[in-house]
Write a protein that holds these residues in place. Structure first.
Motif, PDB file in Angstrom:
ATOM      1  N   ARG A  79      35.074  20.974  45.932  1.00  0.00           N
ATOM      2  CA  ARG A  79      34.430  19.889  45.830  1.00  0.00           C
ATOM      3  C   ARG A  79      34.886  19.182  44.434  1.00  0.00           C
ATOM      4  NH1 ARG A  79      30.290  19.098  49.119  1.00  0.00           N
ATOM      5  NH2 ARG A  79      29.221  20.909  49.835  1.00  0.00           N
ATOM      6  N   LYS A  80      34.690  17.768  44.487  1.00  0.00           N
ATOM      7  CA  LYS A  80      35.321  17.023  43.276  1.00  0.00           C
ATOM      8  C   LYS A  80      34.902  17.367  41.931  1.00  0.00           C
ATOM      9  CE  LYS A  80      35.862  12.852  46.194  1.00  0.00           C
ATOM     10  NZ  LYS A  80      35.250  11.569  46.420  1.00  0.00           N
ATOM     11  N   THR A  81      33.740  18.317  41.703  1.00  0.00           N
ATOM     12  CA  THR A  81      33.041  18.688  40.694  1.00  0.00           C
ATOM     13  C   THR A  81      33.407  20.282  40.227  1.00  0.00           C
ATOM     14  OG1 THR A  81      30.903  18.865  41.630  1.00  0.00           O
ATOM     15  CG2 THR A  81      31.657  16.748  40.362  1.00  0.00           C
ATOM     16  N   SER A  82      33.948  20.931  41.156  1.00  0.00           N
ATOM     17  CA  SER A  82      33.982  22.459  41.146  1.00  0.00           C
ATOM     18  C   SER A  82      35.319  22.884  41.518  1.00  0.00           C
ATOM     19  CB  SER A  82      32.750  22.911  41.676  1.00  0.00           C
ATOM     20  OG  SER A  82      32.856  22.496  43.139  1.00  0.00           O
ATOM     21  N   LEU A  83      35.463  24.113  41.035  1.00  0.00           N
ATOM     22  CA  LEU A  83      36.604  25.086  41.469  1.00  0.00           C
ATOM     23  C   LEU A  83      36.009  26.387  42.106  1.00  0.00           C
ATOM     24  CD1 LEU A  83      38.920  24.322  38.468  1.00  0.00           C
ATOM     25  CD2 LEU A  83      39.132  23.351  40.560  1.00  0.00           C
ATOM     26  N   ILE A  84      36.593  26.844  43.048  1.00  0.00           N
ATOM     27  CA  ILE A  84      36.247  28.080  43.467  1.00  0.00           C
ATOM     28  C   ILE A  84      37.522  29.092  43.289  1.00  0.00           C
ATOM     29  CG2 ILE A  84      35.362  29.616  45.655  1.00  0.00           C
ATOM     30  CD1 ILE A  84      34.428  26.579  46.900  1.00  0.00           C
ATOM     31  N   PHE A  85      37.200  30.134  42.533  1.00  0.00           N
ATOM     32  CA  PHE A  85      38.187  31.001  42.107  1.00  0.00           C
ATOM     33  C   PHE A  85      37.861  32.405  43.136  1.00  0.00           C
ATOM     34  CE2 PHE A  85      38.159  28.487  38.591  1.00  0.00           C
ATOM     35  CZ  PHE A  85      39.500  28.410  38.091  1.00  0.00           C
ATOM     36  N   THR A  86      38.767  32.980  43.660  1.00  0.00           N
ATOM     37  CA  THR A  86      38.655  34.163  44.573  1.00  0.00           C
ATOM     38  C   THR A  86      39.536  35.168  43.834  1.00  0.00           C
ATOM     39  OG1 THR A  86      40.300  33.451  46.221  1.00  0.00           O
ATOM     40  CG2 THR A  86      38.039  32.911  46.867  1.00  0.00           C
ATOM     41  N   HIS A  87      39.033  36.426  43.887  1.00  0.00           N
ATOM     42  CA  HIS A  87      39.510  37.574  43.414  1.00  0.00           C
ATOM     43  C   HIS A  87      39.642  38.849  44.177  1.00  0.00           C
ATOM     44  CE1 HIS A  87      38.906  35.501  39.389  1.00  0.00           C
ATOM     45  NE2 HIS A  87      37.747  35.019  39.898  1.00  0.00           N
ATOM     46  N   THR A  88      40.744  39.551  44.094  1.00  0.00           N
ATOM     47  CA  THR A  88      40.776  40.799  44.776  1.00  0.00           C
ATOM     48  C   THR A  88      41.113  41.709  43.604  1.00  0.00           C
ATOM     49  OG1 THR A  88      41.404  39.944  46.723  1.00  0.00           O
ATOM     50  CG2 THR A  88      41.792  42.166  46.519  1.00  0.00           C
ATOM     51  N   ILE A  89      40.661  42.852  43.353  1.00  0.00           N
ATOM     52  CA  ILE A  89      40.631  44.086  42.368  1.00  0.00           C
ATOM     53  C   ILE A  89      41.109  45.165  43.159  1.00  0.00           C
ATOM     54  CG2 ILE A  89      39.731  45.304  40.549  1.00  0.00           C
ATOM     55  CD1 ILE A  89      37.948  42.973  39.764  1.00  0.00           C
ATOM     56  N   GLN A  90      42.397  45.699  42.882  1.00  0.00           N
ATOM     57  CA  GLN A  90      43.098  46.683  43.601  1.00  0.00           C
ATOM     58  C   GLN A  90      43.259  47.865  42.453  1.00  0.00           C
ATOM     59  OE1 GLN A  90      45.808  44.548  45.738  1.00  0.00           O
ATOM     60  NE2 GLN A  90      45.441  45.847  47.607  1.00  0.00           N
ATOM     61  N   GLU A  91      43.291  49.131  42.899  1.00  0.00           N
ATOM     62  CA  GLU A  91      43.908  50.153  42.146  1.00  0.00           C
ATOM     63  C   GLU A  91      45.140  50.081  42.146  1.00  0.00           C
ATOM     64  OE1 GLU A  91      45.268  53.594  40.299  1.00  0.00           O
ATOM     65  OE2 GLU A  91      45.537  53.327  42.393  1.00  0.00           O
ATOM     66  N   GLN A  92      45.815  49.875  41.001  1.00  0.00           N
ATOM     67  CA  GLN A  92      47.349  49.650  40.762  1.00  0.00           C
ATOM     68  C   GLN A  92      48.155  50.528  41.544  1.00  0.00           C
ATOM     69  OE1 GLN A  92      49.270  49.985  37.120  1.00  0.00           O
ATOM     70  NE2 GLN A  92      49.896  47.786  37.346  1.00  0.00           N
ATOM     71  N   GLN A  93      47.955  51.934  41.522  1.00  0.00           N
ATOM     72  CA  GLN A  93      48.984  53.090  42.170  1.00  0.00           C
ATOM     73  C   GLN A  93      48.882  52.773  43.727  1.00  0.00           C
ATOM     74  OE1 GLN A  93      51.091  55.095  40.522  1.00  0.00           O
ATOM     75  NE2 GLN A  93      50.824  53.742  38.625  1.00  0.00           N
ATOM     76  N   THR A  94      47.652  52.939  44.468  1.00  0.00           N
ATOM     77  CA  THR A  94      47.437  53.166  45.431  1.00  0.00           C
ATOM     78  C   THR A  94      47.100  51.905  46.386  1.00  0.00           C
ATOM     79  OG1 THR A  94      44.909  53.427  45.220  1.00  0.00           O
ATOM     80  CG2 THR A  94      46.431  55.344  45.355  1.00  0.00           C
ATOM     81  N   HIS A  95      46.799  50.774  45.586  1.00  0.00           N
ATOM     82  CA  HIS A  95      46.442  49.496  46.210  1.00  0.00           C
ATOM     83  C   HIS A  95      45.068  49.643  46.779  1.00  0.00           C
ATOM     84  CE1 HIS A  95      50.359  48.133  44.819  1.00  0.00           C
ATOM     85  NE2 HIS A  95      50.884  49.167  45.282  1.00  0.00           N
ATOM     86  N   ARG A  96      44.347  50.464  46.662  1.00  0.00           N
ATOM     87  CA  ARG A  96      42.969  50.712  47.210  1.00  0.00           C
ATOM     88  C   ARG A  96      42.188  49.436  46.755  1.00  0.00           C
ATOM     89  NH1 ARG A  96      41.509  54.526  44.111  1.00  0.00           N
ATOM     90  NH2 ARG A  96      40.009  53.471  42.951  1.00  0.00           N
ATOM     91  N   VAL A  97      41.681  48.663  47.656  1.00  0.00           N
ATOM     92  CA  VAL A  97      40.837  47.714  47.076  1.00  0.00           C
ATOM     93  C   VAL A  97      39.358  48.055  46.661  1.00  0.00           C
ATOM     94  CG1 VAL A  97      39.454  45.585  48.167  1.00  0.00           C
ATOM     95  CG2 VAL A  97      41.730  46.223  49.034  1.00  0.00           C
ATOM     96  N   VAL A  98      39.139  47.802  45.515  1.00  0.00           N
ATOM     97  CA  VAL A  98      37.996  48.184  44.677  1.00  0.00           C
ATOM     98  C   VAL A  98      36.957  47.133  44.799  1.00  0.00           C
ATOM     99  CG1 VAL A  98      37.199  48.852  42.449  1.00  0.00           C
ATOM    100  CG2 VAL A  98      39.339  49.638  43.134  1.00  0.00           C
ATOM    101  N   VAL A  99      37.123  45.640  44.541  1.00  0.00           N
ATOM    102  CA  VAL A  99      36.280  44.670  44.652  1.00  0.00           C
ATOM    103  C   VAL A  99      36.771  43.299  45.156  1.00  0.00           C
ATOM    104  CG1 VAL A  99      34.677  43.373  43.177  1.00  0.00           C
ATOM    105  CG2 VAL A  99      34.841  45.711  42.700  1.00  0.00           C
ATOM    106  N   GLU A 100      36.082  42.639  45.989  1.00  0.00           N
ATOM    107  CA  GLU A 100      36.546  41.519  46.254  1.00  0.00           C
ATOM    108  C   GLU A 100      35.381  40.391  45.934  1.00  0.00           C
ATOM    109  OE1 GLU A 100      39.093  41.666  50.364  1.00  0.00           O
ATOM    110  OE2 GLU A 100      37.066  42.561  50.739  1.00  0.00           O
ATOM    111  N   GLY A 101      35.587  39.241  45.736  1.00  0.00           N
ATOM    112  CA  GLY A 101      34.741  38.256  45.290  1.00  0.00           C
ATOM    113  C   GLY A 101      35.273  36.959  44.968  1.00  0.00           C
ATOM    114  N   SER A 102      34.167  36.265  44.374  1.00  0.00           N
ATOM    115  CA  SER A 102      34.550  34.630  44.263  1.00  0.00           C
ATOM    116  C   SER A 102      33.698  34.235  43.126  1.00  0.00           C
ATOM    117  CB  SER A 102      34.653  34.051  45.472  1.00  0.00           C
ATOM    118  OG  SER A 102      33.053  33.809  45.931  1.00  0.00           O
TER     119      SER A 102
END
Length: 132
Positions: A79-102
């Motif tokens: 919106r004109k007054t806000s920003l939405i950040f989305t995040h994906t957290i993965q374990e670096q070696q295996t690329h296993r997804v640990v957390v997704e969120g915003s």
């Protein structure tokens, strides 16, 4: 952005304590802005502050002491007054997804009054489309 998991980040079983992911999101947002030429401290001096109004986390797998996590962040349309950040957290070696969120952040002035996201911020961030 990478986060190395230290003992202090974990519970007694060596698993990252769930609330720490919100801190990791905050760090990732600050680094994302810095990577795009924006300093949160400088924006504050200029009278623009960001307040989190909504956060969501989806836990996909556990992260453990000694692992390194990779956090990928992007900004989605807002919106004109806000920003939405989305995040994906993965374990670096295996690329296993640990957390997704915003997190939705509203922009306010130094008195706490909601204001439009400054043009300087919008110009610095890729793929921002202001909507009503």
């Amino acid at each position: 952005m990478d986060i190395k998991i230290y003992y202090e980040d974990t519970d007694c079983g060596g698993v990252v304590y769930y609330a720490n992911f919100l801190k990791y999101f905050e760090r990732a947002r600050t680094e994302y802005l810095a990577d795009h030429g924006l300093s949160v401290a400088e924006l504050q001096k200029q009278g623009t502050l960001f307040l989190v109004t909504h956060a969501e986390l989806f836990y996909r797998s556990s992260a453990h002491y000694g692992e390194t996590l990779e956090i990928n962040t992007k900004v989605t349309p807002s919106r004109k007054t806000s920003l939405i950040f989305t995040h994906t957290i993965q374990e670096q070696q295996t690329h296993r997804v640990v957390v997704e969120g915003s997190a939705t952040l509203v922009t306010v002035d130094s008195t706490g009054k909601v204001r439009r996201v400054p043009p300087l911020v919008l110009q610095a961030l890729p793929n921002i489309n202001s909507t009503d």
